[in-house]
Design a protein around this motif. Structure first.
Motif, PDB file in Angstrom:
ATOM      1  N   LYS A 566       0.735  -1.120  -0.025  1.00 32.54           N
ATOM      2  CA  LYS A 566      -0.112   0.185  -0.139  1.00 32.54           C
ATOM      3  C   LYS A 566       0.816   1.338  -0.060  1.00 32.54           C
ATOM      4  CE  LYS A 566      -3.804  -2.579   2.120  1.00 32.54           C
ATOM      5  NZ  LYS A 566      -4.778  -2.600   3.272  1.00 32.54           N
ATOM      6  N   GLY A 583       3.778  -0.097  -4.724  1.00 38.43           N
ATOM      7  CA  GLY A 583       4.264  -0.671  -3.576  1.00 38.43           C
ATOM      8  C   GLY A 583       5.726  -0.881  -3.269  1.00 38.43           C
ATOM      9  N   GLY A 607      -1.190  -0.124  -4.561  1.00 39.99           N
ATOM     10  CA  GLY A 607       0.027   0.323  -5.079  1.00 39.99           C
ATOM     11  C   GLY A 607       0.046   0.714  -6.306  1.00 39.99           C
TER      12      GLY A 607
END
Ligand SMILES: NC(=O)C1=CN([C@@H]2O[C@H](COP(=O)(O)OP(=O)(O)OC[C@H]3O[C@@H](n4cnc5c(N)ncnc54)[C@H](OP(=O)(O)O)[C@@H]3O)[C@@H](O)[C@H]2O)C=CC1
Ligand SMILES: O=C(O)CCC(=O)C(=O)O
Ligand SMILES: [Mg+2]
Length: 744
Positions: A566, A583, A607
């Protein structure tokens, strides 16, 4: 690419991200087309890279271009905008499995030769080595690293905390690292006062000089020479194995054999051979004959003994089992499938494996599937100590609380193959006792010198001046923009970092730092300081070298957010372009397993959503494309809504997965675009899509859900069939046709 239009280059990679991209690209194109942005793809999967290395062995139809080299060149152009997904950094077993799949598909690609001897074998090994380990990221990362949890993501994690295991004061878990004879112990470093060609050579006591390599270096480059003693490493393993056995904790090894693709497989192999010493001594000649190389993990041994008559095979397996009797229990990577920590170096990647252990309360899984304390062995002490520091902290204070803990963004020195992660072409397993010198080839002056023994691992690490300046600037910019204190994690007792401290002080003076809190601390102190602040809910930017960039951008996100997937992960390219990574983690092989068995993809594309937002924002700002700016803004709001409404993928088959989560993003994005008033054309363009997706929501979600629960055939792991991928990843006709009618 269409002349006059902006372009996003979207990489196609491997495993879970490759699957997710198959579903996401049609969504992306539907939206970017409205801002006159082309999205082109570039296949840099390990399979594509292998094929690109052997054009002479392939038919015209089979040949693929060298996309990675092309992308590498493009990073030098100011207009470049690349979205980079995680890719496999292949270990030798992974590479050979990929080659076997390509061979079965009719590609004439040779396997990676064990111990290449003939000129042909040597050439094959050279070509394939370019596909081994971390071969992609160092080429594309022509800038430093800016990784952080966006505010909405952090807030989501605070409101929806992931599970955390409990730490106990009585935990026996600890980190074991070498205290002498490792890279840290004897490191030497200089700031080069001239440009020169530097020769790496070993001079033996009888005066013979063995030249290993000559490399061009720039004036101002920080140059280090360091080695790991084989003798000290073997003693260290023996001591640690005995200690774990005596104290009843499991033994686990944590390395980064993908990034450190020359040194860490050797470090890994020594651990395996010490553990199974008696079996390796007894079968030494046979193992040699079979070409067994446990630097590639026990999987190499198990594969190769398959060819033996069953009585011999059983004898070997019994001898291996006998070693377990006087050795500590080995931590497992997958206890259900009997896969130990020694199976393959690509299974125990330290940046992911240590945070996973810390998150669950300092435990790893034993062979019986139960969680137990472990001795986490990270031989090289340079950075291992930060993990002991966080273990000490958790033992004293308990686990971190994701609902209250602060955030730790990172500004990482990475550009132009900085430091250890760029050193594999200058790393050698030394063949002779002697003196290892780095010499100015023109003058013969010895720049750095070490006494080494045969079997030691010797390397030169360097970092150029321009990336250091850029890194300091990025740190100041981020400190200013975020209003957070920034700490340079630099240890004055380490010669390399002491040189960096000098340069950081010098380059900080070039900036306005008025009102900023910028400090320099050794790594262990910086860890302690940052943890104490995080515990109190305070945020601290970590400004680090390349290895700590890697370690900390998995560690803190995994504690704060439950995953590093994330993270917003930006590489402002030094030439002016942008590389937007998705990410901070990898390509999640376990997720593919679940998809293939149950048609559920738990991969979170968050991401990717964040990367796309940053990429569009960049296109909007740099080339005056206001529509791109609106796409970026609305995508950002849509991503926030996705988090707020908890539309991320579930881990559980039969619930919302990656495809469903992408549908929600498309719905929210279309709704945001239709509702905004800055650009009426864009609003009108997306209103029908917003309406259609809203009206057909239940049908689409049902179509996406109904396919789950059964097996999926992808037509290959490393090179899946494009048709099968499409079929698997885009199962909702209603969703597909809504996207298509918007594009038309
Ligand atoms: N940037 C890059 O190119 C990188 C590539 N790699 C490569 O990736 C491969 C695997 O590396 P490994 O160290 O095992 O680490 P990974 O980060 O791939 O996986 C560790 C775990 O993190 C969780 N995870 C990671 N990404 C996501 C996501 N997007 N959504 C949900 N969960 C996620 C998963 O947990 P769970 O299983 O619990 O769902 C996963 O099993 C290797 O080949 C490695 O070389 C590794 C790091 C970076
Ligand atoms: O390139 C790789 O193998 C891993 C990269 C990585 O782990 C990172 O940058 O965080
Ligand atoms: Mg990493």
């Amino acid at each position: 690419m269409t002349p006059g239009r902006q372009t996003i280059i979207y990489t196609l990679t491997d495993e879970a991200p490759r699957l997710a991209t198959e579903a996401f690209l049609p969504v992306v194109r539907t939206f970017t087309e409205a801002a006159d942005i082309d999205v082109t793809t570039s296949d840099i999967s390990v399979a594509a890279r292998i094929l690109a290395a052997f054009p002479d062995r392939l038919t015209e139809e089979q040949k693929v271009p060298d996309n990675l080299a092309e992308l590498g060149l493009m990073t030098q152009e100011p207009g470049t905008n690349i979205i980079k997904l995680p890719n496999i950094s292949a270990s030798v077993p992974q590479l050979n499995t990929a080659i076997a799949e390509l061979q079965a598909k009719g590609y004439d690609i040779p396997k990676y030769p064990y111990d290449p001897q003939t000129p042909e074998e040597i050439e094959v090994a050279e070509r394939l080595s370019a596909c081994l380990g971390s071969a992609v990221n160092p080429v594309l990362r022509q800038g430093n690293s800016d990784r952080r949890a966006p505010k909405a993501v952090k807030e989501y994690a605070r409101a929806n905390p992931h599970s955390m295991g409990k730490w106990s004061m009585a935990s026996q878990t600890h980190v074991a690292h070498m205290t002498h004879g490792d890279f840290y112990a004897g490191e030497k470093s200089i700031i080069l006062d001239r440009a020169c060609d530097a020769r790496m050579e070993v001079v033996t006591p009888d005066g013979e000089t063995h030249v290993l390599k000559t490399v061009p270096l720039e004036a101002g480059e920080v140059v280090d020479s360091m080695f790991m003693s084989k003798k000290a490493l073997l003693e260290f393993y023996e001591e640690q194995l005995n200690d774990a056995k005596e104290t009843g904790v499991m033994f686990s090894l944590h390395v980064k054999a993908t990034m450190m693709k020359v040194s860490h497989p050797i470090v890994f192999g020594h651990a395996v051979r010490v553990f199974y010493k008696e079996a390796f001594d007894k079968h030494h000649d046979l193992f040699d004959e079979l070409g067994i190389n446990v630097n590639n993990g026990m999987v190499d041994l198990y594969d190769k003994i398959e060819t033996l008559p069953s009585s011999k095979k059983e004898e070997i397996i019994e001898d291996l089992h006998r070693c377990h009797e006087h050795r500590p229990e080995l931590a497992m990577v997958d206890s259900a499938r009997g896969i130990t920590n020694f199976h393959s170096p690509s299974d125990i990647i330290v940046d992911a494996s240590m945070p996973a252990m810390i998150r669950i309360g300092g435990k790893m899984y034993g062979a019986d599937g139960r969680k137990k304390d472990t001795k986490a062995v990270i031989p090289e002490s340079t950075f291992a100590r930060i993990y002991q520091e966080i273990i000490n902290f958790c033992k004293t204070n308990g686990s971190f609380d994701p609902t209250t803990m602060g955030t730790v963004p990172n500004v990482g020195l990475m550009a132009q193959k900085a430091e250890e992660y760029g050193s594999h072409d200058k790393t050698f397993e030394v063949q002779y006792d002697g003196v290892a010198n780095i010499v100015d080839a023109a003058t013969g002056e010895v720049l750095l010198s070490q006494d080494v023994e045969a079997g030691d691992i010797w390397r030169m690490c360097t970092v150029k001046d321009a990336p250091i300046r850029d890194w300091v600037k990025l740190a100041v910019d981020r400190a200013r923009a975020s209003e957070m204190p920034a700490v340079f994690w630099l240890d004055p007792y380490r010669p390399h970092e002491n040189n960096l401290i000098t340069l950081v002080r010098k380059y900080l003076a070039d900036h306005d730092t008025e009102g900023l809190d910028i400090q320099i601390m050794s790594q262990v102190r910086a860890m302690r300081y940052t943890l104490e602040r995080a515990w109190r809910g305070l945020d601290t930017i970590s400004v680090t070298g390349n290895i700590l960039r890697d370690y900390l951008t998995d560690l803190f996100p995994i504690l704060e957010l439950g995953t590093s997937a994330k993270m917003l992960s930006i590489v402002p390219l030094m030439a002016g372009g942008g590389l937007y990574e998705t990410g901070a983690g990898g390509s999640a092989p376990k997720h593919v397993q679940q998809l293939v068995e149950e048609n559920h993809l738990r991969w979170d594309s968050l991401g990717e959503f964040l990367a796309l937002g940053a990429s569009l924002d960049d296109l909007g700002r740099k080339d005056d494309n206001p529509k791109a700016t609106i796409l970026a803004k609305t995508l950002d709001t849509a991503t926030g809504k996705l988090l707020e409404n908890r539309k991320g993928p579930s881990r559980v088959t039969g619930e919302l997965d990656n495809r469903g989560s992408q549908f929600w993003l498309a719905l929210y994005w279309a709704q945001e675009l239709a509702a905004q008033t800055e650009d009426r054309d864009l609003a009108a363009h997306f209103a029908p899509l917003a309406e259609k997706l809203t009206a057909d929501k239940d049908t689409i979600l049902e179509e996406l859900l109904s396919v789950q629960g059964t097996k999926v055939e992808l037509g290959g792991y490393f090179q899946p069939s494009v048709e099968k991928l499409r079929e698997a990843m885009r199962p909702s006709e209603t969703f597909n046709s809504a996207l298509e009618s918007t594009l038309a």
